[in-house]
Design an enzyme around this catalytic site. Structure first.
Site, PDB file in Angstrom:
ATOM      1  N   ASN A  64      15.277  90.846  57.789  1.00 25.75           N
ATOM      2  CA  ASN A  64      14.916  92.320  57.861  1.00 25.75           C
ATOM      3  C   ASN A  64      13.603  92.508  57.043  1.00 25.75           C
ATOM      4  OD1 ASN A  64      14.985  95.483  56.485  1.00 25.75           O
ATOM      5  ND2 ASN A  64      16.403  95.296  58.208  1.00 25.75           N
ATOM      6  N   ALA A  65      12.857  93.473  57.256  1.00 24.05           N
ATOM      7  CA  ALA A  65      11.674  93.667  56.371  1.00 24.05           C
ATOM      8  C   ALA A  65      11.898  94.033  55.054  1.00 24.05           C
ATOM      9  CB  ALA A  65      10.897  95.005  57.167  1.00 24.05           C
ATOM     10  N   CYS A  72      22.598  85.489  56.727  1.00 21.64           N
ATOM     11  CA  CYS A  72      22.660  84.053  56.852  1.00 21.64           C
ATOM     12  C   CYS A  72      23.438  83.925  58.318  1.00 21.64           C
ATOM     13  CB  CYS A  72      23.177  83.235  56.108  1.00 21.64           C
ATOM     14  SG  CYS A  72      22.147  82.986  54.253  1.00 21.64           S
ATOM     15  N   GLU A  74      25.605  81.737  58.895  1.00 23.36           N
ATOM     16  CA  GLU A  74      27.000  81.489  58.545  1.00 23.36           C
ATOM     17  C   GLU A  74      27.684  83.010  58.258  1.00 23.36           C
ATOM     18  OE1 GLU A  74      24.490  80.353  57.398  1.00 23.36           O
ATOM     19  OE2 GLU A  74      24.897  78.261  56.388  1.00 23.36           O
ATOM     20  N   CYS A 100      23.905  78.118  52.103  1.00 24.45           N
ATOM     21  CA  CYS A 100      23.584  78.338  50.857  1.00 24.45           C
ATOM     22  C   CYS A 100      24.851  78.697  49.966  1.00 24.45           C
ATOM     23  CB  CYS A 100      22.906  79.840  50.920  1.00 24.45           C
ATOM     24  SG  CYS A 100      23.593  81.348  51.218  1.00 24.45           S
ATOM     25  N   CYS A 103      26.980  81.782  51.113  1.00 27.04           N
ATOM     26  CA  CYS A 103      27.758  81.539  52.344  1.00 27.04           C
ATOM     27  C   CYS A 103      28.927  80.446  51.971  1.00 27.04           C
ATOM     28  CB  CYS A 103      27.172  80.853  53.373  1.00 27.04           C
ATOM     29  SG  CYS A 103      25.773  82.225  54.143  1.00 27.04           S
TER      30      CYS A 103
HETATM   31  N1  THU Z   1      19.639  80.814  56.219  1.00 29.91           N
HETATM   32  C1  THU Z   1      20.706  80.613  56.717  1.00 29.91           C
HETATM   33  O1  THU Z   1      20.778  81.486  57.822  1.00 29.91           O
HETATM   34  N2  THU Z   1      21.824  80.009  56.483  1.00 29.91           N
HETATM   35  C2  THU Z   1      21.709  78.969  55.617  1.00 29.91           C
HETATM   36  O2  THU Z   1      22.391  77.982  55.373  1.00 29.91           O
HETATM   37  C3  THU Z   1      20.309  78.929  54.787  1.00 29.91           C
HETATM   38  C4  THU Z   1      19.562  80.050  55.009  1.00 29.91           C
HETATM   39  C5  THU Z   1      18.637  81.928  56.518  1.00 29.91           C
HETATM   40  C6  THU Z   1      18.377  83.142  55.669  1.00 29.91           C
HETATM   41  C7  THU Z   1      16.896  83.143  55.758  1.00 29.91           C
HETATM   42  O3  THU Z   1      16.786  83.923  57.031  1.00 29.91           O
HETATM   43  C8  THU Z   1      16.369  81.846  56.380  1.00 29.91           C
HETATM   44  O4  THU Z   1      17.388  80.944  56.538  1.00 29.91           O
HETATM   45  C9  THU Z   1      15.448  81.290  55.387  1.00 29.91           C
HETATM   46  O5  THU Z   1      16.078  81.136  54.057  1.00 29.91           O
END
Ligand code: THU
Length: 145
Positions: A64-65, A72, A74, A100, A103
């Site tokens: 999102n902006a 994420c 997950e 991360c 998550c």
């Molecule tokens: N991101 C995920 O969707 N999952 C992860 O395990 C690590 C990070 C996304 C969040 C963000 O949209 C992009 O990756 C860069 O951090």
């Protein structure tokens, strides 16, 4: 005072050596990554969940902006699973990245809800890392003592 050392069990392998179920799940995660909405980071992440009823659900990162409003891959798929199949247990999750910390914390709660370990299949380039429980990836997570 007690000094302790934690041992983390995991398997490092490659896609070609995965069994049919793990292979199917990680492929679904890669397919989900293709549909990510990540114009700000240009980093697509896909996740796929296997429920105890055999269903596979997919999710991806949605940005999102207003950066913190994004989510994420997950959490997108985990919360979808709990919202639509609250009685089902998550058996396994495959992710095209390493989850991360936030998550991992959410997955820890899903594991608690399932009452059984969640298998995690994580892809990093050509390598695949398999963990048998979320606890292995988040020792001392909140609520895990
Ligand atoms: N991101 C995920 O969707 N999952 C992860 O395990 C690590 C990070 C996304 C969040 C963000 O949209 C992009 O990756 C860069 O951090």
């Amino acid at each position: 005072m007690n000094r302790s050392t934690l041992r983390i069990d995991y398997t490092e392998t490659v896609k070609e050596k995965l069994d049919r179920e793990d292979s199917e799940l990680i492929e679904m995660a890669f397919k989900a990554a293709d549909k990510a909405y990540s114009p700000y980071s240009n980093f697509r992440v896909g996740a796929a969940i296997r429920l105890d009823n055999g269903m596979i659900l997919q999710g991806n990162n949605q940005e999102n902006a207003s950066f913190p409003a994004g989510i994420c891959a997950e959490r997108a798929v985990i919360f979808y699973a709990h919202a639509n199949f609250p009685e089902s247990k998550i058996r396994a999750i495959a992710v095209t990245a390493s989850p991360c910390g936030v998550c991992r914390q959410v997955l820890l709660e899903s594991e608690k809800r399932a009452g059984a370990p969640i298998r995690m299949i994580l892809a990093n380039g050509n390598k695949i890392f398999i963990f048998n429980s979320v606890k292995d990836l988040l020792p001392f997570g909140f609520d895990s003592f």
